[in-house]
Design an enzyme around this catalytic site. Structure first.
Site, short mmCIF file in Angstrom:
data_model
loop_
_atom_site.label_atom_id
_atom_site.label_comp_id
_atom_site.label_asym_id
_atom_site.label_seq_id
_atom_site.Cartn_x
_atom_site.Cartn_y
_atom_site.Cartn_z
N TYR A 136 118.17 9.86 26.93
CA TYR A 136 117.39 9.45 28.10
C TYR A 136 117.76 10.22 29.37
O TYR A 136 117.21 9.96 30.44
CB TYR A 136 117.57 7.95 28.35
N LYS A 187 125.35 7.81 14.68
CA LYS A 187 124.87 8.63 13.56
C LYS A 187 125.81 9.83 13.45
O LYS A 187 125.39 10.98 13.42
CB LYS A 187 123.41 9.03 13.83
N ASP A 220 121.15 3.88 10.65
CA ASP A 220 120.12 3.58 9.64
C ASP A 220 120.54 2.37 8.81
O ASP A 220 119.74 1.45 8.57
CB ASP A 220 119.81 4.82 8.78
N ASP A 244 117.59 1.24 22.17
CA ASP A 244 116.17 0.97 22.44
C ASP A 244 115.50 0.51 21.15
O ASP A 244 114.77 -0.49 21.12
CB ASP A 244 115.50 2.23 22.98
N ASP A 248 114.19 -3.74 19.77
CA ASP A 248 112.86 -4.21 19.35
C ASP A 248 112.96 -4.93 18.01
O ASP A 248 112.32 -5.97 17.79
CB ASP A 248 111.86 -3.05 19.24
C1 IPM Z 1 112.90 -0.67 27.08
C2 IPM Z 1 111.65 0.14 27.14
C3 IPM Z 1 111.87 1.41 27.96
C4 IPM Z 1 113.02 2.18 27.35
C5 IPM Z 1 110.60 2.28 28.10
C6 IPM Z 1 109.49 1.52 28.78
C7 IPM Z 1 110.85 3.59 28.79
O1 IPM Z 1 111.20 0.45 25.85
O2 IPM Z 1 113.37 -1.11 28.14
O3 IPM Z 1 113.42 -0.90 25.99
O4 IPM Z 1 112.79 2.97 26.43
O5 IPM Z 1 114.14 2.00 27.80
MN MN Z 2 112.37 -0.45 24.28
#
Ligand code: IPM
Ligand code: MN
Length: 353
Positions: A136, A187, A220, A244, A248
């Site tokens: 990032y 990784k 993984d 990130d 999710d």
């Molecule tokens: C998160 C989001 C952000 C990230 C995006 C919107 C850039 O997915 O906060 O997890 O990747 O950090």
């Molecule tokens: Mn995210």
């Protein structure tokens, strides 16, 4: 008096922030000590109108004049390159050096998990995502752009300081919360430099915490383990990009993106709290977005501000709202965004009394 900056942002960020603010006002009222809330209109509208994303001076103001920041979500189809979103979100994360992205994965009601036969006890851990470097960092570039010979580079920046402070934070958190295991994920079998650094720093830091079991999964395999046996995890620490992705996955384990909260933290500075979900433009303004992720971000903010008891009220109210199906459709209810916010506030009054 706590001063809190409120940035609703775009899309459903605006819808869920309204409910998060209701919760903050409710808690302030019960405490007899209202929070001072100042709203900032940073987002797509301002950018399209004035060309301004994160104004000059904003970071200093947040740093010096606020105790915390609440952010809804950023992203708007009228800004396809997400310029304003990355200026504002990364501007805050990098500019305020919020190096800890704290993302709890906590199943509040067994009915919400897609995992078969798993309950609240099986899904209850925290992920610490490094939040200021890695892939990032924005270091890289194009060569011969838009030609058949195009080259694009995106450097994965791992500094000893950056890696050490996030791993140290994870161990400190475990030690401070009676937890007994920290899992680091990387990784390093393929990324022989950057993640070799993660391996070596992990060995150094774990030696400072002999009472805590330290283990490791390649990223993984970690994703597989999160689904197969989530109960083994207490604290996971990983790099920005992997963090990130797995948060999710973690969000789904606890009921979906609408349920996940996060804190972007600098332990000695002004920190920023936000739901994990995005701005979901197609649901914006329709009173359908689940505000519980945003409300749980408020809960994290309260805890961070030293208000542990009010934070507990909020979590308990959310648990009861879920049980009573006072929720939006994504988590089994029939209510709209505003009605969920109202229900949670009512439940906070009853939990606190
Ligand atoms: C998160 C989001 C952000 C990230 C995006 C919107 C850039 O997915 O906060 O997890 O990747 O950090
Ligand atoms: Mn995210």
């Amino acid at each position: 008096m706590k001063r809190i900056a409120i940035i609703p942002g775009d899309g459903i960020g605006i819808d869920v922030t309204r409910e998060a603010v209701k919760v903050l006002r409710t808690v302030g009222e019960i405490l007899g000590r209202p929070f001072e809330l100042l709203e900032f209109d940073y987002g797509a509208d301002k950018y399209l109108r004035e060309g301004i994303t994160l104004p000059a001076g904003a970071l200093d103001a947040f740093r010096n004049e606020f105790d915390a920041i609440f952010l809804g979500a950023l992203g708007d189809p009228r800004v396809p390159d997400m310029k304003h979103a990355s200026d504002i979100l990364f501007g805050l994360r990098f500019g305020l050096d919020l190096y800890v992205n704290h993302r709890p994965v906590k199943l509040l009601d067994a009915a919400l998990t897609p995992l078969k036969d798993r309950t609240e006890a099986d899904v209850n851990f925290v992920i610490f995502r490094e939040n200021t470097e890695g892939l990032y960092s924005g270091v890289g570039g194009f060569f011969k752009k838009d030609s058949p010979d195009e080259v694009a580079t995106q450097l994965d920046i791992n500094t000893r300081k950056g890696v050490e402070r996030i791993i140290e934070y994870a161990f400190q958190y475990a030690a401070g919360h009676g937890l007994t295991r920290v899992t680091m994920s990387d990784k390093s079998n393929a990324l022989r430099y950057g993640h070799d650094l993660w391996q070596r720093v992990f060995q150094v830091v774990r030696a400072r915490y002999p009472q805590i079991e330290a283990n490791h999964w390649y990223i993984d395999a970690l994703t597989m383990q999160m689904v197969k046996n989530p109960g083994q995890f207490q604290v996971i620490v990983t790099c920005n990009m992997f963090g990130d992705i797995i948060t999710d996955l973690g969000a789904q384990l606890q009921g979906g993106m609408g349920m996940a909260a996060s804190g972007n933290i600098h332990p000695q500075g002004t920190s920023m709290f936000e739901p994990v979900h995005g701005s979901a433009p197609k649901y914006a303004g329709k009173n359908v977005a689940n505000p519980l992720g945003a409300i749980l971000a408020v809960q994290m903010m309260l805890e961070h501000l030293g208000l542990a008891e009010p934070a507990r009220w909020v979590e308990e109210a959310v648990v009861q709202a879920i049980r009573q199906k006072k929720t939006t459709r994504d988590v089994g209810g029939t209510l709209g965004t505003r009605q969920v916010g109202d229900a949670v506030c009512e439940l906070i009054y009853s939990v606190a009394s």
